[in-house]
Design a protein around this motif. Structure first.
Motif, short mmCIF file in Angstrom:
data_model
loop_
_atom_site.label_atom_id
_atom_site.label_comp_id
_atom_site.label_asym_id
_atom_site.label_seq_id
_atom_site.Cartn_x
_atom_site.Cartn_y
_atom_site.Cartn_z
N UNK A 37 22.11 -13.66 48.19
CA UNK A 37 21.01 -13.33 47.30
C UNK A 37 20.98 -11.89 46.85
N UNK A 38 21.76 -11.01 47.49
CA UNK A 38 21.80 -9.61 47.07
C UNK A 38 22.60 -9.49 45.78
N UNK A 39 22.48 -8.35 45.13
CA UNK A 39 23.19 -8.17 43.86
C UNK A 39 24.71 -8.19 44.07
N UNK A 40 25.20 -7.68 45.20
CA UNK A 40 26.64 -7.71 45.46
C UNK A 40 27.13 -9.15 45.64
N UNK A 41 26.38 -9.94 46.40
CA UNK A 41 26.78 -11.33 46.61
C UNK A 41 26.73 -12.12 45.30
N UNK A 42 25.70 -11.88 44.50
CA UNK A 42 25.59 -12.56 43.21
C UNK A 42 26.73 -12.17 42.27
N UNK A 43 27.11 -10.89 42.28
CA UNK A 43 28.24 -10.44 41.46
C UNK A 43 29.53 -11.09 41.92
N UNK A 44 29.73 -11.15 43.24
CA UNK A 44 30.92 -11.81 43.79
C UNK A 44 30.97 -13.28 43.36
N UNK A 45 29.84 -13.96 43.48
CA UNK A 45 29.78 -15.38 43.12
C UNK A 45 30.09 -15.58 41.64
N UNK A 46 29.55 -14.73 40.79
CA UNK A 46 29.79 -14.84 39.35
C UNK A 46 31.27 -14.66 39.03
N UNK A 47 31.88 -13.60 39.56
CA UNK A 47 33.30 -13.37 39.30
C UNK A 47 34.18 -14.45 39.92
N UNK A 48 33.79 -14.95 41.09
CA UNK A 48 34.57 -15.99 41.74
C UNK A 48 34.56 -17.27 40.91
N UNK A 49 33.40 -17.64 40.42
CA UNK A 49 33.31 -18.86 39.59
C UNK A 49 34.08 -18.66 38.29
N UNK A 50 33.97 -17.49 37.68
CA UNK A 50 34.73 -17.21 36.45
C UNK A 50 36.23 -17.27 36.74
N UNK A 51 36.66 -16.69 37.85
CA UNK A 51 38.06 -16.76 38.24
C UNK A 51 38.51 -18.17 38.54
N UNK A 52 37.63 -18.96 39.12
CA UNK A 52 37.93 -20.36 39.40
C UNK A 52 38.20 -21.12 38.11
N UNK A 53 37.38 -20.88 37.10
CA UNK A 53 37.58 -21.54 35.80
C UNK A 53 38.91 -21.10 35.18
N UNK A 86 39.97 -15.15 46.03
CA UNK A 86 38.68 -14.95 46.69
C UNK A 86 38.74 -13.81 47.69
N UNK A 87 39.84 -13.70 48.44
CA UNK A 87 40.01 -12.63 49.42
C UNK A 87 40.10 -11.26 48.74
N UNK A 88 40.95 -11.15 47.73
CA UNK A 88 41.08 -9.88 47.01
C UNK A 88 39.79 -9.49 46.30
N UNK A 89 39.11 -10.47 45.73
CA UNK A 89 37.85 -10.20 45.04
C UNK A 89 36.79 -9.73 46.04
N UNK A 90 36.77 -10.28 47.24
CA UNK A 90 35.82 -9.85 48.27
C UNK A 90 36.04 -8.38 48.62
N UNK A 91 37.29 -7.97 48.78
CA UNK A 91 37.59 -6.56 49.03
C UNK A 91 37.08 -5.69 47.88
N UNK A 92 37.33 -6.13 46.66
CA UNK A 92 36.94 -5.34 45.49
C UNK A 92 35.43 -5.22 45.36
N UNK A 93 34.72 -6.32 45.53
CA UNK A 93 33.27 -6.31 45.32
C UNK A 93 32.53 -5.71 46.51
N UNK A 94 32.83 -6.15 47.73
CA UNK A 94 32.08 -5.71 48.90
C UNK A 94 32.55 -4.38 49.46
#
Length: 177
Positions: A37-53, A86-94
């Protein structure tokens, strides 16, 4: 659409490894909230879903400049690429994003931290003695180096005051009391 997807993949291959290296080499300790629910988690989720597509179009639908992928390895390749992304994106976002924002918004100050653990055992990549604090949210930054005299005075559950550059995203330790 093909060029757009290919450009996004190229950008990910450039930005994500640089972000991982920056996250590992930076001496900033991340204190930004990364809970659900934090802004970092929401940003990660948004980029992850976009990357998934994007990965879905690239791997499953065979849209791209690479030779079409055989049906035998599509699902396995998609799963492996998804985990890696997902792993690389987590490092980048968090890890990297709060450290980058800290560089722009930090000022000299002090912050009180709660000691969660102590260790005087030397391990690879960690100093000895060091403490783990509750407020640090990124797993690579969970230890703070302390002197022997400070280490002996601290108790698990106790408070320690850290002086240095402080922001709502991170902290750079100059000295500890």
């Amino acid at each position: 659409m093909n060029k757009f997807i290919w450009r996004i993949i190229q950008l990910n291959f450039l930005v994500l490894p640089v972000a991982v290296i920056f996250s590992i080499l930076s001496d900033v300790h991340v204190v930004a909230d990364s809970s659900v629910g934090s802004w970092l988690f929401n940003l990660y989720t948004t980029f992850f879903i976009f990357g998934l597509v994007v990965l879905y179009f690239f791997v499953i639908l065979n849209k791209g400049t690479i030779k079409p992928i055989s049906n035998d390895i599509k699902n396995g390749m998609f799963f492996i690429m998804l985990l890696g992304y997902g792993f690389l994106l987590a490092f980048a976002i968090f890890g990297s994003l709060p450290k980058l924002l800290h560089g722009f918004s930090s000022s000299e100050g002090a912050i009180e931290l709660t000691v969660e653990g102590k260790s005087n055992i030397r391990t690879r990549g960690e100093c000895s003695p060091h403490i783990e604090v509750k407020e640090v949210t990124f797993f690579l930054d969970n230890h703070i180096c302390v002197s022997d005299s400070v280490f002996d005075e601290l108790m698990v559950g106790g408070k320690v005051t850290v002086y240095g550059k402080v922001s709502k995203y991170g902290l750079e330790v100059n000295h500890i009391r």
